[in-house]
Design an enzyme around this catalytic site. Structure first.
Site, PDB file in Angstrom:
ATOM      1  N   THR A  14       2.467  -7.755   0.658  1.00  0.00           N
ATOM      2  CA  THR A  14       2.685  -9.063   0.524  1.00  0.00           C
ATOM      3  C   THR A  14       1.747 -10.183  -0.132  1.00  0.00           C
ATOM      4  OG1 THR A  14       3.574  -8.547   2.899  1.00  0.00           O
ATOM      5  CG2 THR A  14       3.033 -10.756   2.350  1.00  0.00           C
ATOM      6  N   VAL A  15       0.598  -9.821   0.263  1.00  0.00           N
ATOM      7  CA  VAL A  15      -0.487 -10.565  -0.512  1.00  0.00           C
ATOM      8  C   VAL A  15      -0.575 -10.027  -1.874  1.00  0.00           C
ATOM      9  CG1 VAL A  15      -2.855 -11.632  -0.366  1.00  0.00           C
ATOM     10  CG2 VAL A  15      -1.465 -11.211   1.786  1.00  0.00           C
ATOM     11  N   GLU A 130     -12.190 -16.114   2.242  1.00  0.00           N
ATOM     12  CA  GLU A 130     -11.442 -17.563   2.474  1.00  0.00           C
ATOM     13  C   GLU A 130     -10.178 -17.058   3.113  1.00  0.00           C
ATOM     14  OE1 GLU A 130     -12.184 -21.032   2.031  1.00  0.00           O
ATOM     15  OE2 GLU A 130     -11.027 -20.692   3.707  1.00  0.00           O
ATOM     16  N   VAL A 133      -9.481 -15.938   7.278  1.00  0.00           N
ATOM     17  CA  VAL A 133      -9.129 -16.701   8.412  1.00  0.00           C
ATOM     18  C   VAL A 133      -8.169 -17.787   8.079  1.00  0.00           C
ATOM     19  CG1 VAL A 133     -10.054 -17.918  10.437  1.00  0.00           C
ATOM     20  CG2 VAL A 133     -11.346 -15.953   9.539  1.00  0.00           C
ATOM     21  N   GLY A 135      -5.097 -17.811   6.467  1.00  0.00           N
ATOM     22  CA  GLY A 135      -4.225 -17.781   5.290  1.00  0.00           C
ATOM     23  C   GLY A 135      -4.762 -18.638   4.119  1.00  0.00           C
ATOM     24  N   GLY A 188       7.294 -11.873   6.503  1.00  0.00           N
ATOM     25  CA  GLY A 188       5.918 -11.436   5.904  1.00  0.00           C
ATOM     26  C   GLY A 188       4.565 -11.952   6.787  1.00  0.00           C
ATOM     27  N   GLU A 191       1.092  -8.451  10.600  1.00  0.00           N
ATOM     28  CA  GLU A 191       0.260  -7.368   9.844  1.00  0.00           C
ATOM     29  C   GLU A 191       1.326  -5.870   9.952  1.00  0.00           C
ATOM     30  OE1 GLU A 191      -3.121  -7.536   9.168  1.00  0.00           O
ATOM     31  OE2 GLU A 191      -2.511  -9.407   9.398  1.00  0.00           O
ATOM     32  N   LYS A 206     -10.638 -12.744  13.779  1.00  0.00           N
ATOM     33  CA  LYS A 206     -10.816 -14.126  13.130  1.00  0.00           C
ATOM     34  C   LYS A 206     -11.922 -14.880  13.773  1.00  0.00           C
ATOM     35  CE  LYS A 206      -6.213 -13.842  11.213  1.00  0.00           C
ATOM     36  NZ  LYS A 206      -4.631 -14.115  11.131  1.00  0.00           N
ATOM     37  N   GLY A 303       1.681 -15.165   5.397  1.00  0.00           N
ATOM     38  CA  GLY A 303       2.594 -15.166   4.200  1.00  0.00           C
ATOM     39  C   GLY A 303       2.019 -15.102   2.950  1.00  0.00           C
TER      40      GLY A 303
HETATM   41  P1  NAP Z   1       0.832  -4.962   3.067  1.00  0.00           P
HETATM   42  O1  NAP Z   1       2.111  -5.645   2.813  1.00  0.00           O
HETATM   43  O2  NAP Z   1       1.082  -3.772   4.167  1.00  0.00           O
HETATM   44  O3  NAP Z   1       0.309  -4.429   1.806  1.00  0.00           O
HETATM   45  C1  NAP Z   1      -0.682  -3.494   1.638  1.00  0.00           C
HETATM   46  C2  NAP Z   1      -0.964  -2.835   0.256  1.00  0.00           C
HETATM   47  O4  NAP Z   1      -1.973  -1.916   0.200  1.00  0.00           O
HETATM   48  C3  NAP Z   1       0.463  -2.081  -0.149  1.00  0.00           C
HETATM   49  O5  NAP Z   1       0.704  -2.363  -1.472  1.00  0.00           O
HETATM   50  C4  NAP Z   1       0.051  -0.710  -0.092  1.00  0.00           C
HETATM   51  O6  NAP Z   1       0.746   0.139  -0.950  1.00  0.00           O
HETATM   52  C5  NAP Z   1      -1.465  -0.860  -0.420  1.00  0.00           C
HETATM   53  N1  NAP Z   1      -2.045   0.364   0.320  1.00  0.00           N
HETATM   54  C6  NAP Z   1      -2.427   0.617   1.754  1.00  0.00           C
HETATM   55  N2  NAP Z   1      -3.272   1.538   1.723  1.00  0.00           N
HETATM   56  C7  NAP Z   1      -3.513   2.181   0.757  1.00  0.00           C
HETATM   57  C8  NAP Z   1      -4.252   3.174   0.067  1.00  0.00           C
HETATM   58  N3  NAP Z   1      -4.985   4.152   0.962  1.00  0.00           N
HETATM   59  N4  NAP Z   1      -4.348   3.446  -1.064  1.00  0.00           N
HETATM   60  C9  NAP Z   1      -4.015   2.470  -2.250  1.00  0.00           C
HETATM   61  N5  NAP Z   1      -3.007   1.422  -1.720  1.00  0.00           N
HETATM   62  C10 NAP Z   1      -3.086   1.270  -0.286  1.00  0.00           C
HETATM   63  O7  NAP Z   1      -0.482  -5.870   3.575  1.00  0.00           O
HETATM   64  P2  NAP Z   1      -0.418  -7.647   3.511  1.00  0.00           P
HETATM   65  O8  NAP Z   1       0.371  -8.095   4.488  1.00  0.00           O
HETATM   66  O9  NAP Z   1      -0.478  -7.815   2.026  1.00  0.00           O
HETATM   67  O10 NAP Z   1      -2.075  -7.434   3.978  1.00  0.00           O
HETATM   68  C11 NAP Z   1      -3.109  -7.187   2.974  1.00  0.00           C
HETATM   69  C12 NAP Z   1      -4.502  -7.683   3.791  1.00  0.00           C
HETATM   70  O11 NAP Z   1      -4.620  -8.988   3.629  1.00  0.00           O
HETATM   71  C13 NAP Z   1      -4.791  -7.265   5.081  1.00  0.00           C
HETATM   72  O12 NAP Z   1      -5.990  -7.097   5.145  1.00  0.00           O
HETATM   73  C14 NAP Z   1      -4.077  -8.432   5.958  1.00  0.00           C
HETATM   74  O13 NAP Z   1      -4.865  -8.536   7.149  1.00  0.00           O
HETATM   75  C15 NAP Z   1      -4.575  -9.529   5.076  1.00  0.00           C
HETATM   76  N6  NAP Z   1      -3.831 -10.951   5.105  1.00  0.00           N
HETATM   77  C16 NAP Z   1      -2.425 -10.657   5.251  1.00  0.00           C
HETATM   78  C17 NAP Z   1      -1.836 -11.883   5.330  1.00  0.00           C
HETATM   79  C18 NAP Z   1      -0.306 -11.976   5.442  1.00  0.00           C
HETATM   80  O14 NAP Z   1       0.232 -12.942   5.647  1.00  0.00           O
HETATM   81  N7  NAP Z   1       0.330 -10.919   5.076  1.00  0.00           N
HETATM   82  C19 NAP Z   1      -2.608 -13.102   5.421  1.00  0.00           C
HETATM   83  C20 NAP Z   1      -3.673 -13.269   5.332  1.00  0.00           C
HETATM   84  C21 NAP Z   1      -4.601 -11.934   5.349  1.00  0.00           C
HETATM   85  P3  NAP Z   1       2.360   0.468  -0.758  1.00  0.00           P
HETATM   86  O15 NAP Z   1       2.817  -1.012  -1.533  1.00  0.00           O
HETATM   87  O16 NAP Z   1       2.575   1.458  -1.728  1.00  0.00           O
HETATM   88  O17 NAP Z   1       2.658   0.770   0.563  1.00  0.00           O
HETATM   89  N1  HSE Z   2      -0.484 -11.223  10.687  1.00  0.00           N
HETATM   90  C1  HSE Z   2      -1.491 -12.635  10.273  1.00  0.00           C
HETATM   91  C2  HSE Z   2      -1.050 -13.481  11.107  1.00  0.00           C
HETATM   92  C3  HSE Z   2      -1.505 -12.534   8.965  1.00  0.00           C
HETATM   93  O1  HSE Z   2       0.336 -13.612  11.551  1.00  0.00           O
HETATM   94  O2  HSE Z   2      -1.383 -14.785  11.252  1.00  0.00           O
HETATM   95  C4  HSE Z   2      -2.768 -13.706   8.587  1.00  0.00           C
HETATM   96  O3  HSE Z   2      -4.037 -13.138   8.853  1.00  0.00           O
END
Ligand code: NAP
Ligand code: HSE
Length: 429
Positions: A14-15, A130, A133, A135, A188, A191, A206, A303
């Site tokens: 997603t990110v 940044e 916490v 987003g 999206g 987690e 956070k 997101g």
């Molecule tokens: P996600 O959609 O699950 O994406 C994770 C990515 O990492 C995927 O591309 C996955 O590969 C890859 N990956 C996972 N394990 C791996 C490994 N062992 N080797 C290589 N690649 C690997 O997660 P996300 O939502 O983007 O979140 C990523 C981080 O940002 C997390 O720490 C989350 O807490 C943080 N975050 C997310 C948001 C949000 O709104 N989503 C907001 C703030 C912070 P595949 O694509 O092949 O599965």
């Molecule tokens: N899963 C988290 C949320 C993403 O819903 O706020 C941002 O860290």
């Protein structure tokens, strides 16, 4: 003249995919504004066969994250794969190799932050987070830089978009819990395993980061008490609204003469509190400082696109340092925290009891509260006979005393059930 900065990205979900799209689509605009020519050299994913929303040249995508960290053309590493151990080892190795790291991973920062900050300090490179916490909300930089000299007293935040989205849909549209959670996942916000969102664990990570930055004292994730929203009842949501409260999942970090505490749990918040108006996946952080007074930061807390904005800001900041070739001192130093045990934290409770409605019942219940040193603020009764409901709001008292009172009340003969217990967050004692 533009300077080329080779970037390695761990994760393209997603990110990560939103970040790569921005680096590709806005390449010219970013270069014009910052003088930086970003080149995505390596991107690690788990599954090379998965369809991606972005295009990168052949050979950039890999399923070996170590290739990203060890590539000599990668000058700066972005970690957006999530998780604690593997991501932590990769980030640690990048920092040890003298590469700045940008991460959105609150779980990692909250659990291994001290170790990673020390590695960054040894290498003289930045570790920026940044996006970890709130987003897209700028909150880490204001806390660690603008407010570095402010005696912060309290930070309260809606820091999980998924749970705020679910609570808003339930309160405003009468949505079912499962239906609202599925929607948050599809958008999206959640987690990869939404248990971390709904259990309060994501918000606890956070809260640990916010408390550590606000007070300059390290509050580890294991020092944060947390509860989630899984057991919230629509009945309490209806009563809350009837009595002028909104139910929110809040992260609260406080500092008093006795020490520091950090906690996450659902609360009844008066509807006129600025945080009560925060709806959907929006996050907000409310800071109370001795000199500055009250500050409110709010915006999209989850997101891909908003989170990528925060990551990109850190990438630009770190890249400027790389090109300047200067050693970077950590922006904040952490001393050991003097923590207050959660049992000693004073909170106000809302207790919903199913009781028999007969003379003396209220006196017995009030007596149990009194025996534990808990004072009652208000009582409301609905129904009669065997079907009576009692809603009690207490004054502030230590958690341990509130719990002891409610355990004693649960054993009273006329009490059929302690149906729910929630905390109330309001200015009065
Ligand atoms: P996600 O959609 O699950 O994406 C994770 C990515 O990492 C995927 O591309 C996955 O590969 C890859 N990956 C996972 N394990 C791996 C490994 N062992 N080797 C290589 N690649 C690997 O997660 P996300 O939502 O983007 O979140 C990523 C981080 O940002 C997390 O720490 C989350 O807490 C943080 N975050 C997310 C948001 C949000 O709104 N989503 C907001 C703030 C912070 P595949 O694509 O092949 O599965
Ligand atoms: N899963 C988290 C949320 C993403 O819903 O706020 C941002 O860290």
């Amino acid at each position: 003249m533009e300077s080329t900065v080779g970037i390695g990205i761990l994760g393209a979900g997603t990110v990560g995919s939103a970040l790569i799209q921005r680096l590709v689509d806005d390449h010219v605009a970013i270069a014009a504004k910052t003088g930086l020519d970003f080149s995505v050299r390596r991107v690690a994913v788990r599954d090379l066969g998965k369809a991606r929303a972005f295009e990168v040249p052949d050979g950039v995508l890999t399923d070996d994250p170590w290739l990203v960290v060890n590539d000599p053309e990668v000058m700066l590493v972005v970690e957006v794969m999530g998780g604690r151990d593997r991501a932590g080892d990769l980030v640690f190795a990048a920092l040890e190799a003298g590469k700045p790291v940008v991460t959105a991973n609150k779980e990692l920062v909250a659990s291994r932050g001290l170790e990673l900050v020390a590695a960054a300090e040894r290498s003289g490179v930045p570790l920026l987070f940044e996006a970890a916490v709130g987003g897209g909300i700028p909150i880490i930089r204001p806390l660690s830089e603008t407010l570095a000299g402010e005696p912060v007293e309290r930070v309260m935040g809606i820091v999980n978009g998924t749970t705020n989205f679910i609570l808003s849909r339930m309160a405003e549209d009468g949505a079912e819990y499962g239906e609202a959670l599925a929607e948050a996942q599809a958008l999206g916000y959640a987690e990869p395993d939404p248990t971390a969102d709904v259990s309060g664990a994501d918000a606890a990570a956070k809260a640990s980061i916010l408390a550590s930055l606000a007070f300059g004292a390290w509050v580890g994730v294991d020092d944060v008490y947390y509860e989630g929203i899984e057991d919230l009842s629509p009945i309490d949501m209806a009563f809350a609204s009837e009595f002028g409260y909104a139910i929110k999942l809040l992260a609260v970090a406080e500092r008093s003469a006795a020490g520091i505490s950090a906690r996450v749990h659902p609360v009844l918040l008066p509807v006129d509190h600025p945080l009560a108006a925060i709806r959907g996946a929006t996050n907000a952080v409310f800071i109370e400082g001795e000199s500055v007074g009250e500050l409110l930061f709010s915006g999209p807390g989850a997101g891909g696109a908003p989170t990528a904005t925060a990551v990109l800001g850190d990438v630009i900041d770190a890249a400027r340092g790389v090109l300047a070739g200067a050693e970077v001192a950590p922006r904040i130093r952490f001393s050991p925290a003097e923590l207050i045990r959660f049992d000693d934290v004073a909170t106000k409770w809302y207790v919903r009891l199913e009781v028999e409605d007969r003379p003396g019942v209220l006196a017995e219940i009030a007596g149990a509260f009194g025996d534990s040193g808990v004072s009652i603020k208000s009582v409301w009764q609905e129904g009669a006979g065997d079907e009576a409901l009692l809603l009690i709001v207490t004054h502030r008292a230590a958690e341990a005393d509130q719990r002891a009172a409610v355990e004693a009340i649960a054993k009273l003969d006329p009490v059929r059930q302690v149906a729910s217990v929630l905390r109330v967050e309001s200015e009065e004692a």
